[in-house]
Design a protein around this motif. Structure first.
Motif, mmCIF file in Angstrom:
data_model
loop_
_atom_site.group_PDB
_atom_site.id
_atom_site.type_symbol
_atom_site.label_atom_id
_atom_site.label_comp_id
_atom_site.label_asym_id
_atom_site.label_seq_id
_atom_site.Cartn_x
_atom_site.Cartn_y
_atom_site.Cartn_z
ATOM 1 N N LEU A 204 1.089 -1.229 -0.090
ATOM 2 C CA LEU A 204 0.247 0.026 -0.083
ATOM 3 C C LEU A 204 1.023 1.271 -0.034
ATOM 4 O O LEU A 204 0.626 2.304 0.607
ATOM 5 C CB LEU A 204 -0.817 -0.002 1.207
ATOM 6 C CG LEU A 204 -1.898 -1.232 1.307
ATOM 7 C CD1 LEU A 204 -2.831 -1.213 2.696
ATOM 8 C CD2 LEU A 204 -2.947 -1.310 0.069
ATOM 9 N N ILE A 205 1.863 1.355 -0.906
ATOM 10 C CA ILE A 205 2.781 2.382 -0.860
ATOM 11 C C ILE A 205 2.911 2.839 -2.524
ATOM 12 O O ILE A 205 2.433 1.888 -3.255
ATOM 13 C CB ILE A 205 4.019 2.172 -0.398
ATOM 14 C CG1 ILE A 205 5.003 0.995 -1.156
ATOM 15 C CG2 ILE A 205 3.956 1.818 1.153
ATOM 16 C CD1 ILE A 205 6.131 0.778 -0.569
ATOM 17 N N LYS A 206 3.644 3.750 -2.933
ATOM 18 C CA LYS A 206 3.628 4.190 -4.259
ATOM 19 C C LYS A 206 4.672 3.642 -4.986
ATOM 20 O O LYS A 206 5.708 2.920 -4.249
ATOM 21 C CB LYS A 206 3.984 5.820 -4.306
ATOM 22 C CG LYS A 206 2.935 6.542 -3.458
ATOM 23 C CD LYS A 206 1.908 7.039 -4.380
ATOM 24 C CE LYS A 206 0.861 7.910 -3.912
ATOM 25 N NZ LYS A 206 -0.350 8.116 -4.275
ATOM 26 N N ASN A 207 4.707 3.408 -6.279
ATOM 27 C CA ASN A 207 5.610 2.711 -7.064
ATOM 28 C C ASN A 207 6.936 3.285 -6.621
ATOM 29 O O ASN A 207 7.816 2.287 -6.605
ATOM 30 C CB ASN A 207 5.338 2.880 -8.499
ATOM 31 C CG ASN A 207 4.805 1.551 -8.893
ATOM 32 O OD1 ASN A 207 4.236 0.892 -8.493
ATOM 33 N ND2 ASN A 207 5.044 1.305 -10.166
ATOM 34 N N HIS A 208 7.374 4.429 -6.516
ATOM 35 C CA HIS A 208 8.986 5.128 -6.433
ATOM 36 C C HIS A 208 9.262 4.508 -4.993
ATOM 37 O O HIS A 208 10.354 4.148 -4.747
ATOM 38 C CB HIS A 208 8.729 6.544 -6.656
ATOM 39 C CG HIS A 208 8.103 7.452 -5.753
ATOM 40 N ND1 HIS A 208 6.613 7.599 -5.877
ATOM 41 C CD2 HIS A 208 8.642 7.941 -4.452
ATOM 42 C CE1 HIS A 208 6.394 8.426 -4.860
ATOM 43 N NE2 HIS A 208 7.470 8.612 -4.051
ATOM 44 N N SER A 209 8.314 4.587 -4.034
ATOM 45 C CA SER A 209 8.608 4.149 -2.547
ATOM 46 C C SER A 209 9.118 2.610 -2.720
ATOM 47 O O SER A 209 10.071 2.400 -2.107
ATOM 48 C CB SER A 209 7.526 4.543 -1.655
ATOM 49 O OG SER A 209 7.339 5.919 -1.650
ATOM 50 N N ALA A 210 8.356 1.742 -3.546
ATOM 51 C CA ALA A 210 8.395 0.295 -3.623
ATOM 52 C C ALA A 210 9.960 0.255 -4.097
ATOM 53 O O ALA A 210 10.786 -0.815 -3.941
ATOM 54 C CB ALA A 210 7.506 -0.389 -4.229
ATOM 55 N N LEU A 211 10.210 0.875 -5.114
ATOM 56 C CA LEU A 211 11.340 0.800 -5.868
ATOM 57 C C LEU A 211 12.726 1.046 -4.956
ATOM 58 O O LEU A 211 13.818 0.498 -4.830
ATOM 59 C CB LEU A 211 11.283 1.752 -7.224
ATOM 60 C CG LEU A 211 12.688 1.620 -7.934
ATOM 61 C CD1 LEU A 211 13.066 0.142 -8.549
ATOM 62 C CD2 LEU A 211 12.640 2.490 -9.248
ATOM 63 N N GLU A 212 12.510 2.173 -4.210
ATOM 64 C CA GLU A 212 13.886 2.688 -3.219
ATOM 65 C C GLU A 212 13.761 1.506 -2.376
ATOM 66 O O GLU A 212 14.761 1.097 -1.878
ATOM 67 C CB GLU A 212 13.307 4.132 -2.731
ATOM 68 C CG GLU A 212 13.262 5.306 -3.471
ATOM 69 C CD GLU A 212 12.953 6.437 -2.731
ATOM 70 O OE1 GLU A 212 12.686 6.331 -1.698
ATOM 71 O OE2 GLU A 212 12.606 7.521 -3.648
ATOM 72 N N LEU A 213 12.813 0.967 -1.737
ATOM 73 C CA LEU A 213 12.752 0.020 -0.811
ATOM 74 C C LEU A 213 13.532 -1.224 -1.273
ATOM 75 O O LEU A 213 14.165 -1.982 -0.721
ATOM 76 C CB LEU A 213 11.288 -0.445 -0.311
ATOM 77 C CG LEU A 213 11.205 -1.447 0.657
ATOM 78 C CD1 LEU A 213 11.746 -1.098 1.963
ATOM 79 C CD2 LEU A 213 9.807 -1.722 1.005
ATOM 80 N N ALA A 214 13.128 -1.773 -2.396
ATOM 81 C CA ALA A 214 13.584 -2.815 -3.304
ATOM 82 C C ALA A 214 15.258 -2.653 -3.400
ATOM 83 O O ALA A 214 15.960 -3.360 -3.156
ATOM 84 C CB ALA A 214 13.098 -2.896 -4.421
ATOM 85 N N GLU A 215 15.580 -1.230 -3.846
ATOM 86 C CA GLU A 215 17.052 -1.004 -3.790
ATOM 87 C C GLU A 215 17.957 -1.106 -2.704
ATOM 88 O O GLU A 215 18.808 -1.775 -2.771
ATOM 89 C CB GLU A 215 17.101 0.407 -4.740
ATOM 90 C CG GLU A 215 16.675 0.324 -5.843
ATOM 91 C CD GLU A 215 16.570 1.596 -6.586
ATOM 92 O OE1 GLU A 215 16.746 2.737 -6.089
ATOM 93 O OE2 GLU A 215 16.473 1.800 -7.670
ATOM 94 N N ARG A 216 17.117 -0.711 -1.587
ATOM 95 C CA ARG A 216 17.732 -1.177 -0.327
ATOM 96 C C ARG A 216 17.987 -2.310 0.218
ATOM 97 O O ARG A 216 18.906 -2.898 0.821
ATOM 98 C CB ARG A 216 17.109 -0.278 0.727
ATOM 99 C CG ARG A 216 17.170 1.267 0.756
ATOM 100 C CD ARG A 216 16.704 1.966 2.081
ATOM 101 N NE ARG A 216 15.182 1.863 2.446
ATOM 102 C CZ ARG A 216 14.430 2.592 1.750
ATOM 103 N NH1 ARG A 216 14.478 3.531 0.892
ATOM 104 N NH2 ARG A 216 13.035 2.350 1.910
ATOM 105 N N LEU A 217 17.135 -3.265 -0.054
ATOM 106 C CA LEU A 217 16.828 -4.747 0.103
ATOM 107 C C LEU A 217 17.892 -5.204 -0.772
ATOM 108 O O LEU A 217 18.675 -6.339 -0.304
ATOM 109 C CB LEU A 217 15.450 -5.272 0.078
ATOM 110 C CG LEU A 217 14.770 -4.947 1.149
ATOM 111 C CD1 LEU A 217 13.411 -5.323 0.683
ATOM 112 C CD2 LEU A 217 15.045 -5.551 2.375
#
Length: 145
Positions: A72-85
């Motif tokens: 339940l977050i925005k695409n750009h936030s999910a991309l940033e989260l994925a990059e950190r992981l």
């Protein structure tokens, strides 16, 4: 204030049921958050690993868009989260073969190991509160909608 669903004010029992349910959920989420922090992750990173690993049964990869939907977050936030992981070595990010604009996410062996440890703690906590949650859900189902 009257409920839209019932057209009447909530009863004391309904307020108590809502308060108890929220309290039980918050206790569980706080315990899971502490567990994630002890592994060097945020609660959201832990939730993302769960979504990538098991959010879409029968699949080993999900897109960034699907992760965003699941969290339940925005695409750009999910991309940033994925990059950190990815930077932590917990997931792999690859371009989709069919649509190069899509980024596909999969869990790495290190991510599996981390998630396995976190899941064990989460399941223990869930077992501790499962009786209380069953009672709360049963009580909520008795409420007049």
């Amino acid at each position: 204030m009257k409920s839209r669903a019932t057209g009447r004010d909530p009863t004391d029992a309904e307020y108590q049921a809502l308060a108890s349910f929220r309290y039980a959920l918050r206790r569980y989420l706080a315990a899971v958050g502490r567990n994630a922090r002890s592994a060097g992750l945020t609660a959201q990173q832990h939730q993302a690993l769960l979504s990538i690993r098991a959010g879409y049964p029968g699949r080993e990869v999900i897109s960034v868009t699907e992760l965003a939907d699941h969290l339940l977050i925005k695409n750009h936030s999910a991309l940033e989260l994925a990059e950190r992981l990815r930077d932590l070595g917990l997931i792999q990010c690859d371009r989709c073969d069919e649509d190069r604009r899509k980024v596909m996410l999969s869990i790495t062996p290190k991510g599996e190991t981390t998630l396995r440890k976190l899941a064990a703690g989460s399941l223990r906590e869930l077992a501790l509160i499962s009786g209380q949650m069953r009672s709360l859900v049963a009580g909520l189902s008795q409420l007049d909608p």
